[in-house]
Design a protein around this motif. Sequence first.
Motif, PDB file in Angstrom:
ATOM      1  N   ASP A 173      -7.245 -26.062 -33.785  1.00 48.83           N
ATOM      2  CA  ASP A 173      -5.796 -25.781 -33.720  1.00 48.83           C
ATOM      3  C   ASP A 173      -5.529 -24.308 -33.401  1.00 48.83           C
ATOM      4  N   ARG A 174      -6.477 -23.457 -33.777  1.00 51.39           N
ATOM      5  CA  ARG A 174      -6.331 -22.013 -33.553  1.00 51.39           C
ATOM      6  C   ARG A 174      -7.123 -21.547 -32.320  1.00 51.39           C
ATOM      7  N   GLY A 175      -7.559 -22.509 -31.517  1.00 56.46           N
ATOM      8  CA  GLY A 175      -8.219 -22.166 -30.251  1.00 56.46           C
ATOM      9  C   GLY A 175      -9.702 -21.854 -30.360  1.00 56.46           C
ATOM     10  N   LEU A 176     -10.324 -22.187 -31.495  1.00 58.92           N
ATOM     11  CA  LEU A 176     -11.745 -21.886 -31.669  1.00 58.92           C
ATOM     12  C   LEU A 176     -12.605 -23.143 -31.566  1.00 58.92           C
ATOM     13  N   VAL A 177     -13.854 -22.938 -31.166  1.00 61.02           N
ATOM     14  CA  VAL A 177     -14.873 -23.974 -31.249  1.00 61.02           C
ATOM     15  C   VAL A 177     -15.480 -23.870 -32.649  1.00 61.02           C
ATOM     16  N   ALA A 178     -15.643 -24.980 -33.336  1.00 60.31           N
ATOM     17  CA  ALA A 178     -16.112 -24.892 -34.723  1.00 60.31           C
ATOM     18  C   ALA A 178     -17.147 -25.953 -35.054  1.00 60.31           C
ATOM     19  N   LEU A 179     -18.057 -25.556 -35.917  1.00 55.98           N
ATOM     20  CA  LEU A 179     -19.124 -26.432 -36.414  1.00 55.98           C
ATOM     21  C   LEU A 179     -19.103 -26.284 -37.931  1.00 55.98           C
ATOM     22  N   ALA A 180     -19.088 -27.415 -38.662  1.00 56.13           N
ATOM     23  CA  ALA A 180     -19.014 -27.334 -40.123  1.00 56.13           C
ATOM     24  C   ALA A 180     -19.978 -28.315 -40.752  1.00 56.13           C
ATOM     25  N   MET A 181     -20.498 -27.962 -41.901  1.00 56.00           N
ATOM     26  CA  MET A 181     -21.423 -28.865 -42.599  1.00 56.00           C
ATOM     27  C   MET A 181     -21.420 -28.574 -44.086  1.00 56.00           C
ATOM     28  N   THR A 182     -21.801 -29.582 -44.873  1.00 58.46           N
ATOM     29  CA  THR A 182     -21.884 -29.426 -46.329  1.00 58.46           C
ATOM     30  C   THR A 182     -22.891 -30.434 -46.876  1.00 58.46           C
ATOM     31  N   PRO A 183     -23.657 -30.056 -47.896  1.00 60.19           N
ATOM     32  CA  PRO A 183     -24.490 -31.048 -48.589  1.00 60.19           C
ATOM     33  C   PRO A 183     -23.595 -31.950 -49.452  1.00 60.19           C
ATOM     34  N   LEU A 221     -20.504 -24.499 -44.918  1.00 64.67           N
ATOM     35  CA  LEU A 221     -20.670 -23.474 -43.891  1.00 64.67           C
ATOM     36  C   LEU A 221     -19.858 -23.861 -42.662  1.00 64.67           C
ATOM     37  N   VAL A 222     -19.061 -22.917 -42.180  1.00 66.54           N
ATOM     38  CA  VAL A 222     -18.345 -23.100 -40.917  1.00 66.54           C
ATOM     39  C   VAL A 222     -18.792 -21.990 -39.960  1.00 66.54           C
ATOM     40  N   ILE A 223     -19.227 -22.368 -38.765  1.00 61.42           N
ATOM     41  CA  ILE A 223     -19.545 -21.397 -37.711  1.00 61.42           C
ATOM     42  C   ILE A 223     -18.516 -21.605 -36.612  1.00 61.42           C
ATOM     43  N   ALA A 224     -17.855 -20.542 -36.200  1.00 64.42           N
ATOM     44  CA  ALA A 224     -16.832 -20.706 -35.158  1.00 64.42           C
ATOM     45  C   ALA A 224     -17.023 -19.692 -34.039  1.00 64.42           C
ATOM     46  N   MET A 225     -16.631 -20.096 -32.846  1.00 60.63           N
ATOM     47  CA  MET A 225     -16.807 -19.279 -31.648  1.00 60.63           C
ATOM     48  C   MET A 225     -15.505 -19.197 -30.874  1.00 60.63           C
ATOM     49  N   ASP A 226     -15.298 -18.041 -30.268  1.00 69.27           N
ATOM     50  CA  ASP A 226     -14.092 -17.839 -29.474  1.00 69.27           C
ATOM     51  C   ASP A 226     -14.374 -18.224 -28.018  1.00 69.27           C
ATOM     52  N   GLN A 227     -13.700 -19.268 -27.541  1.00 69.48           N
ATOM     53  CA  GLN A 227     -13.952 -19.738 -26.174  1.00 69.48           C
ATOM     54  C   GLN A 227     -13.814 -18.614 -25.154  1.00 69.48           C
ATOM     55  N   LEU A 228     -12.760 -17.832 -25.268  1.00 67.89           N
ATOM     56  CA  LEU A 228     -12.491 -16.839 -24.222  1.00 67.89           C
ATOM     57  C   LEU A 228     -13.569 -15.753 -24.161  1.00 67.89           C
ATOM     58  N   LYS A 229     -14.022 -15.293 -25.332  1.00 69.64           N
ATOM     59  CA  LYS A 229     -15.072 -14.273 -25.348  1.00 69.64           C
ATOM     60  C   LYS A 229     -16.357 -14.809 -24.691  1.00 69.64           C
ATOM     61  N   PHE A 230     -16.659 -16.063 -24.946  1.00 67.30           N
ATOM     62  CA  PHE A 230     -17.882 -16.649 -24.393  1.00 67.30           C
ATOM     63  C   PHE A 230     -17.742 -16.949 -22.901  1.00 67.30           C
ATOM     64  N   MET A 231     -16.588 -17.428 -22.505  1.00 64.88           N
ATOM     65  CA  MET A 231     -16.455 -17.972 -21.143  1.00 64.88           C
ATOM     66  C   MET A 231     -16.425 -16.892 -20.072  1.00 64.88           C
ATOM     67  N   GLY A 232     -16.076 -15.667 -20.474  1.00 63.28           N
ATOM     68  CA  GLY A 232     -16.116 -14.563 -19.523  1.00 63.28           C
ATOM     69  C   GLY A 232     -14.940 -14.544 -18.575  1.00 63.28           C
ATOM     70  N   GLU A 233     -15.204 -14.202 -17.330  1.00 68.52           N
ATOM     71  CA  GLU A 233     -14.114 -13.879 -16.404  1.00 68.52           C
ATOM     72  C   GLU A 233     -13.405 -15.090 -15.808  1.00 68.52           C
ATOM     73  N   THR A 234     -14.010 -16.264 -15.895  1.00 63.39           N
ATOM     74  CA  THR A 234     -13.379 -17.447 -15.295  1.00 63.39           C
ATOM     75  C   THR A 234     -13.287 -18.580 -16.315  1.00 63.39           C
ATOM     76  N   PRO A 235     -12.470 -18.376 -17.363  1.00 63.39           N
ATOM     77  CA  PRO A 235     -12.387 -19.389 -18.419  1.00 63.39           C
ATOM     78  C   PRO A 235     -11.886 -20.747 -17.933  1.00 63.39           C
ATOM     79  N   LYS A 236     -11.037 -20.742 -16.912  1.00 64.49           N
ATOM     80  CA  LYS A 236     -10.541 -22.041 -16.417  1.00 64.49           C
ATOM     81  C   LYS A 236     -11.670 -22.875 -15.824  1.00 64.49           C
ATOM     82  N   ASP A 237     -12.588 -22.219 -15.114  1.00 65.25           N
ATOM     83  CA  ASP A 237     -13.750 -22.938 -14.579  1.00 65.25           C
ATOM     84  C   ASP A 237     -14.581 -23.537 -15.710  1.00 65.25           C
ATOM     85  N   ALA A 238     -14.762 -22.734 -16.752  1.00 65.13           N
ATOM     86  CA  ALA A 238     -15.587 -23.183 -17.872  1.00 65.13           C
ATOM     87  C   ALA A 238     -14.920 -24.356 -18.590  1.00 65.13           C
TER      88      ALA A 238
END
Lengths: 335, 335
Positions: free
Chosen positions: B133-143, B270-287
Amino acid sequence: MQENIHLSLAQARNLSHNTLTKAGFSKELASAVTDTLVACERDGCKSHGLYRLLVCVKTLRAGKVNPVAEPLITRVAPALLKVDADQGYSLLALEKAADSFTEMVKQQGIAAMVINRCVHFSAMWYDVEKFTDRGLVALAMTPSHAWVAPAGGTRPLFGTNPIAFGWPRVDGDPYVFDFATSAIARGDLELHRRDSKTLSPGLGIDKEGQPSTDPAAVMEGAMLTFGGYKGSALATMVELLAGALINDFTSPESLAFDAGTGSSPMGGELVIAMDQLKFMGETPKDAQQKAESIFTAITDQGARLPSQRRFTNRKVSVTEGITLDRKLYEDIVSL
Amino acid sequence: MQENIHLSLAQARNLSHNTLTKAGFSKELASAVTDTLVACERDGCKSHGLYRLLVCVKTLRAGKVNPVAEPLITRVAPALLKVDADQGYSLLALEKAADSFTEMVKQQGIAAMVINRCVHFSAMWYDVEKFTDRGLVALAMTPSHAWVAPAGGTRPLFGTNPIAFGWPRVDGDPYVFDFATSAIARGDLELHRRDSKTLSPGLGIDKEGQPSTDPAAVMEGAMLTFGGYKGSALATMVELLAGALINDFTSPESLAFDAGTGSSPMGGELVIAMDQLKFMGETPKDAQQKAESIFTAITDQGARLPSQRRFTNRKVSVTEGITLDRKLYEDIVSL
């Protein structure tokens, strides 16, 4: 004439290095590739060992790898390192960036390393062990060629999309797993076809999308993912994280780039690493002990930890060297 | 008398909030829990919906959750946020830390959020959607509680150890999966026992470690992981990352803490989250388009994207409300 020849690890290293440089690879690239090929032979992973020299030279002759690639490292955000592999093998990019990435992880707590524009053929456990050796927890993944159908589908879309994970242990070998999200490794499928052996059910479909145990029919159709829709979801995640997110080839794009030359997959790799000490807080020994308790509870009930066979082979090979099929040896020497 | 009663989402929200505050939960905690319970009812996930009010009150009465918990947020490294849930539900910790964690991810590129000392009963997709919802890619897990045997083993060790992943899409609903690494959900197993229904083969073993399709025998023995040794490796990874690494309960520790009260699991997430725009670089629409191509290739061949049924239910419930089993409704009201 003996069927196998014996090589010390130093001899295996020389054979690999000489073969690669003779074929036209730079010394740096030859050295990085040799490291993993010899490590795989040492660990008994023949499918990713010296046999791959044939594939490296084939990929080079098809013009699908840059033999004089010079990786370029850029820190694009405080916790994000990008390495442009310059269309060389992922291994040189990994080697060159490993120390600065480790420093970044120790500083930030968690960080990601993106390898872009790389050719990838090597075992993923090698990549995560690069970081468990440096005291980090690591997760790595890469797409490959589009050979695997999504659960409920009929056509190839995903690569074999391996996921590897490594956890450094207090004493001795790390906990490491490395598996394809496909139900069978591509190499195993190829061996079944070569030896005209029937596949177990549930591993693949023919080109009409029907279940098949005929390896040739599955190679024309599609492999399936492991674990049904859950494995399919993981394979999708690998396409997203190590393809779309890092703005590099997905598995269909890698296969299209290959253009029928039978070269190694081209694209990117994602490594996420975490610093145990930063995460564990004030009582890291207690936390390490929790992990050890899990490992002990696994082995105490007769179950196995992944990679144990590799580590056992490793101890033997380091002193006794390795054996190589004579035909393969001669094929390598005549490259 | 009708078997089902009808509630608007606002009515469902009031029912949940009033029940929880009457039982002794703080308004803040009641509100965070209500958010997920109503979201699950709305999406048709009855197993994690209002039925859980009964479990919440049971857990409270067993003294296994702090009803007035006040989460404490600490940034322990530039890319690592820790939230001590104060033995309250994970949901309030998640809610309180979501915005500052999002800011951290956008700054760092990737970051991890650790929730410690939390009681966890909720659907993991809810947690990753908080970040898509906040524009992030997220991975979460719990025992969870130790109910699942490792591949090749005979005794329970792992929890059902869910892994959830979310990817925000350009238009519309995100790509989200959320699955247990066990071969069957705990709730499904309980339903089979209640209804005396035989299980499919391969889901569990009895207390002698022998394969069993009897749900009662499997509850005394152990569930199995999905996908054989690969699923078992993933379940191990969840114990390591969301147990040992974050220095919190592993599944055996959570079950020991429960002490037979039948409360919800206690431990960390544990939640690991990534910012799409930072990762995608100069052509985020292509990505982004690469990701969309994968989704289209999945649905075009008749395969399904995970969570689609939830999103369909959601659209209906938002206007039409939900239905609740009358017996369940009366049980809730009489709490």
